[in-house]
Enzyme design. Sequence first.
Site, PDB file in Angstrom:
ATOM      1  N   HIS A  12     -35.569   0.317 -55.784  1.00  0.00           N
ATOM      2  CA  HIS A  12     -35.160  -0.291 -57.049  1.00  0.00           C
ATOM      3  C   HIS A  12     -33.848  -1.040 -56.871  1.00  0.00           C
ATOM      4  O   HIS A  12     -33.051  -0.728 -55.980  1.00  0.00           O
ATOM      5  CB  HIS A  12     -35.044   0.733 -58.172  1.00  0.00           C
ATOM      6  N   GLU A  67     -30.891   5.040 -51.672  1.00  0.00           N
ATOM      7  CA  GLU A  67     -30.885   6.480 -51.963  1.00  0.00           C
ATOM      8  C   GLU A  67     -31.945   7.238 -51.177  1.00  0.00           C
ATOM      9  O   GLU A  67     -31.932   8.476 -51.146  1.00  0.00           O
ATOM     10  CB  GLU A  67     -31.091   6.706 -53.466  1.00  0.00           C
TER      11      GLU A  67
END
Length: 279
Positions: free
Chosen positions: A192, A240
């Site tokens: 994202h 992440e």
Amino acid sequence: MTTIVGGVGTSHVPAIANAIRNEWFDDPYWAPFFRGYEPVRGWLEKMRPDVAVVFYNDHGLNFFLDAMPTFAIGAADHYSSADEGWGIGTVEPFQGDSALSWHVVEQVMDAGFDLTTCQEMNVDHGFWIPISLLWPTRPEAMRVIPLHINTVQHPMATAARCEALGSAVGRAVRSWPGNERVVFIGSGGLSHQLEGKRAGFLNPEFDAECMDALASGDTQMITSHSIPELVELAGSQGVEVVNWLAMRGAIGGAVSEVHRSYHIPISNTAAGVQALAAV
């Protein structure tokens, strides 16, 4: 003897907190996402872990851009959440395990990793949303150890370095002379990007390859990439995935994939959950 039961990788989008609070479990937008966690919750109920070590990235609550440690670990008896400005509220404090934390700190420092050790630490949504997703009713005796990995401020530790950190944490936990059952959680992602010209960017193919790699243990397709390359492949917040890598490194050895679920989009994020049982 300490037992590592396995690990879970999961997304931590702030909007999830509001969905939980408003009980949107059957909402058409949210229902497929929440259904993906049901098999993982069932597995955790059977495994009954006493301690959850959570690899996550702080988003400015405990650390900010003026002082952002690469790696930081909690060594406290309890951890509180606080207002981050998202309007998602707070949750009940978490019980820590300071004795096990200090053991991990000492062992991991001896392994060559310089940790910032926090005897007081607030935890943000990156930490507590996974706990809330995996344990809707938090086990009363469960303890937690938060371990922050910087994914916000450049320069960042490489993916390979984050996996190696996880491996060092796993060895430290195995050497603990207790009888705890431990689960590792990797919190964040998947692909994202929330800002700039590529805002809304998702890469389902890369996400699937990452989950395949974590299940097989052949993680070179992730660790061979530099951080800028991971940003290109997964988006600026997609880095992440290094938290999932640390989780996988901590389990070590072979794993059996219990369950995986993948859903696009949840708040402009490719949201996933993957449970891996230690073999």
